[in-house]
Write an enzyme that holds these catalytic residues in place. Structure first.
Site, PDB file in Angstrom:
ATOM      1  N   ASN A  34     -12.182  -1.242  -1.138  1.00 57.74           N
ATOM      2  CA  ASN A  34     -11.522  -1.731   0.078  1.00 57.74           C
ATOM      3  C   ASN A  34     -12.345  -1.381   1.315  1.00 57.74           C
ATOM      4  OD1 ASN A  34      -9.069  -2.657   1.650  1.00 57.74           O
ATOM      5  ND2 ASN A  34      -9.259  -0.568   2.422  1.00 57.74           N
ATOM      6  N   GLU A  35     -12.614  -2.376   2.134  1.00 53.82           N
ATOM      7  CA  GLU A  35     -13.261  -2.179   3.449  1.00 53.82           C
ATOM      8  C   GLU A  35     -14.379  -1.139   3.394  1.00 53.82           C
ATOM      9  OE1 GLU A  35     -10.238  -1.575   6.490  1.00 53.82           O
ATOM     10  OE2 GLU A  35      -9.647  -3.680   6.364  1.00 53.82           O
ATOM     11  N   ASN A  43      -6.749   1.345   2.595  1.00 55.85           N
ATOM     12  CA  ASN A  43      -7.482   2.607   2.763  1.00 55.85           C
ATOM     13  C   ASN A  43      -7.041   3.635   1.737  1.00 55.85           C
ATOM     14  OD1 ASN A  43      -8.634   1.371   4.973  1.00 55.85           O
ATOM     15  ND2 ASN A  43      -7.329   2.375   6.469  1.00 55.85           N
ATOM     16  N   GLU A  61      -6.217  -9.340   3.631  1.00 57.13           N
ATOM     17  CA  GLU A  61      -5.419  -8.638   4.650  1.00 57.13           C
ATOM     18  C   GLU A  61      -5.411  -9.519   5.892  1.00 57.13           C
ATOM     19  OE1 GLU A  61      -6.058  -4.472   5.480  1.00 57.13           O
ATOM     20  OE2 GLU A  61      -6.603  -4.088   3.390  1.00 57.13           O
ATOM     21  N   TYR A  98      -6.736  -8.782  11.777  1.00 58.99           N
ATOM     22  CA  TYR A  98      -5.472  -8.434  12.434  1.00 58.99           C
ATOM     23  C   TYR A  98      -5.579  -8.838  13.905  1.00 58.99           C
ATOM     24  CZ  TYR A  98      -4.502  -5.562   8.314  1.00 58.99           C
ATOM     25  OH  TYR A  98      -4.256  -5.124   7.035  1.00 58.99           O
ATOM     26  N   GLU A 110       0.851  -1.195   0.000  1.00 60.18           N
ATOM     27  CA  GLU A 110       0.000   0.000   0.000  1.00 60.18           C
ATOM     28  C   GLU A 110       0.882   1.240   0.000  1.00 60.18           C
ATOM     29  OE1 GLU A 110      -2.927   0.049   3.133  1.00 60.18           O
ATOM     30  OE2 GLU A 110      -3.748   1.971   2.470  1.00 60.18           O
ATOM     31  N   GLN A 129       1.482  -6.221   5.741  1.00 57.48           N
ATOM     32  CA  GLN A 129       1.895  -5.829   4.416  1.00 57.48           C
ATOM     33  C   GLN A 129       3.292  -6.382   4.169  1.00 57.48           C
ATOM     34  OE1 GLN A 129       0.841  -1.830   3.297  1.00 57.48           O
ATOM     35  NE2 GLN A 129      -1.069  -1.907   4.437  1.00 57.48           N
TER      36      GLN A 129
HETATM   37  O1  AHR Z   1      -3.130  -2.687   6.342  1.00 58.63           O
HETATM   38  C1  AHR Z   1      -3.413  -1.464   6.958  1.00 58.63           C
HETATM   39  C2  AHR Z   1      -4.859  -1.047   6.741  1.00 58.63           C
HETATM   40  O2  AHR Z   1      -5.705  -1.947   7.394  1.00 58.63           O
HETATM   41  C3  AHR Z   1      -5.369  -1.060   5.327  1.00 58.63           C
HETATM   42  O3  AHR Z   1      -5.081   0.106   4.635  1.00 58.63           O
HETATM   43  C4  AHR Z   1      -6.841  -1.184   5.518  1.00 58.63           C
HETATM   44  O4  AHR Z   1      -7.486  -1.816   4.449  1.00 58.63           O
HETATM   45  C5  AHR Z   1      -6.987  -1.934   6.821  1.00 58.63           C
HETATM   46  O5  AHR Z   1      -7.869  -1.320   7.683  1.00 58.63           O
END
Ligand code: AHR
Length: 508
Positions: free
Chosen positions: A174-175, A74, A294, A246, A29, A355
């Site tokens: 995305n999201e 994002n 992700e 995450y 990103e 990432q």
């Molecule tokens: O990976 C960091 C961020 O986490 C990304 O930009 C977003 O898609 C997610 O919230």
């Protein structure tokens, strides 16, 4: 220290599904120092003719990343792709509202795809469905995939790229369920937009494989309903629904943190259930799979409390953001998340580690200085290299422990892979116990004539040990002692808080 025991078997008939190479994808990103001083630093001693750091290219190659998702995240929800192509000196500097930074656009699609050729990975593009929409999505597709003879494909050629990119994997935004996302939406509105965009993209290029946004996490209040609503619109038009997850240790609850993969398992099962429910309602023959695009360990609380940039006069270029330093504990959890992905290989057919460089990343760099491997580098590189063929359910028998967040959880988790054509198998294991080693017996008699090819483990006396600029090689993998007896029983001992892998050759 006491020792517990666990038993499992590698029986090729317990096949889960094929392990797709795309399971070992990454994510780059435009965020913090990912691009600038991460992969791209023209003045660096190792920079190539395009300004890409050769030291980083080598590490990315060693990591073994298949498909790389780009350019966000994002970031993509405010991105104008046209800013990143054409003569560099004409490219605008823009505000990046997602990360409160300045994007110089020195690197865009043209440069990134050159970098991908150097690292040997494929491109997965995300389109902006936040501040933009259908038209810009098909414009980008035309620019990328049409050989020539139209305004946008000829523009690409004029920019120096004769061959089309032939990008097949595309993320539809995305999201879009998250209030932090530019142009975030309701499931209903996003479902309609994703469907229209998908149809238009397929009209242009029938080869595309499309990913609709699922929830940005299993903890979202709309989780489940979001997937059902989006897919009730888009089911026939898309190939994948995305998952993002995450994990971090919170309130010192190491036991629950070590069991994070239990959450990932449940998350995947629920998304599969939602997708299959829509499939049944529609009477469809097609199966929508998961792009887990992700996943990682990420100390989001550090970002919220420390890293966040603010101020109308404060828009830095390539600030230090999300530069988490990963411990051995983090890497063990990370390895167990990879086990979870492989355990669901029948439905998770694409995934992207979020990432790659500097930003919650397995590879770190110092501007003007070295690049090094974080602890998470090792389980990724070994799993990507050794997990081949079919994922195998290992019928695990292990003791359990109590966690505050997930209830009773097995102390050991494991999955195997078996590649009949290549005559190879591998078993991936994690020991979640903080004070007990695990004596693990693996029945490999079903694999025929078996030999140990290599075995590795990641553990440390100090589970908080990490690799840093000052000590880049403090943590690495060590050989995992193991042996096979005449009955076809493979025995090994996993230290507390450890991740391990044993690769076997076999002939039946
Ligand atoms: O990976 C960091 C961020 O986490 C990304 O930009 C977003 O898609 C997610 O919230």
């Amino acid at each position: 220290m006491t020792t517990a025991s666990a038993r499992l078997s590698i029986d090729p008939s317990a096949r889960i599904g094929t392990v797709h190479r795309r399971l070992f994808g990454g994510f780059v990103e435009h965020l913090g120092r990912h691009i600038y001083t991460g992969i791209y630093e023209p003045g660096h001693a190792t920079a190539d003719d395009q300004g890409f750091r050769r030291d980083v290219i080598e590490l990315v190659r060693e990591l073994g990343v298949s498909t790389i998702r780009y350019p966000g995240g994002n970031f993509v929800s405010g991105y104008r792709w046209e800013d990143g192509v054409g003569p560099r000196d004409e490219r605008p500097r823009r505000l990046d509202l997602a990360w409160h930074s300045t994007e110089t656009n020195e690197v865009g699609l043209l440069e990134f795809s050159e970098w991908l050729e150097r690292v040997g990975s494929d491109l997965m593009l995300a389109v902006n469905l936040g501040t933009r929409g259908l038209q810009e999505a098909i414009d980008l597709l035309e620019y990328s995939n049409v050989p020539g003879g139209t305004e946008l494909s000829d523009r690409r050629i004029a920019h120096g790229r004769t061959e089309p990119y032939g990008v097949t994997m595309w993320c539809l935004g995305n999201e879009m369920d998250g209030p932090w996302q530019l142009g975030h939406s309701t499931a209903e509105a996003y479902g309609v937009l994703a469907t229209q965009t998908a149809r238009a993209m397929r009209q242009l290029d029938s080869r595309v494989e499309l990913v609709a946004c699922g929830s940005s996490g299993a903890g979202m209040p709309t989780f489940g309903q979001w997937e059902r609503t989006v897919l009730s619109h888009a089911y026939d038009e898309v190939d994948y629904i995305s998952c993002h997850a995450y994990y971090e240790e919170s309130n010192g609850d190491t036991g629950s943190f070590l069991a994070s993969a239990v959450d990932m398992d449940r998350f995947i099962d629920k998304v599969v259930e939602a997708a299959d429910e829509v499939k049944a309602l529609k009477g469809s023959d097609k199966t929508v799979n998961i792009s887990f695009d992700e996943w990682n360990v990420w100390y989001i609380s550090r970002f919220e409390n420390v890293d966040k940039i603010e101020g109308i006069d404060n828009w830095p270029v390539a600030p230090r953001l999300l530069e988490d330093e990963y411990s051995v504990l983090d890497a063990v959890v990370f390895g167990s998340l990879m086990i979870s992905l492989i355990k669901h290989a029948d439905r998770v057919t694409s995934a992207s580690l979020a990432q790659l460089v500097n930003v919650i990343a397995p590879i770190m760099t110092e501007p003007g200085g070295p690049a090094w491997k974080q602890t998470t580098f090792f389980p990724f590189a070994l799993t990507s290299r050794l997990a081949r063929g079919e994922a195998i359910d290992v019928h695990l028998e292990a003791e359990t422990y109590a966690t505050a967040t997930y209830g009773e959880v097995p102390l050991v988790d494991a999955v195997a892979t078996y590649d009949a054509d290549g005559g190879a198998a591998a078993v991936f294991l994690v020991n979640r116990s903080q004070d007990q080693s695990q004596r693990v017996v693996v029945d490999v008699s079903g694999l025929g004539d078996v030999r140990i090819v290599e075995s590795h483990a990641l553990f440390h006396d100090d589970i908080h040990a990490s690799n840093t600029l000052e000590q880049p090689d403090r943590v690495g993998v060590q050989e995992l002692p193991c042996a096979i007896d005449g009955e076809g029983l493979l025995t090994l001992e996993l230290p507390p808080v450890s991740w391990g892998v044993v690769a076997l050759s076999c002939s039946r």
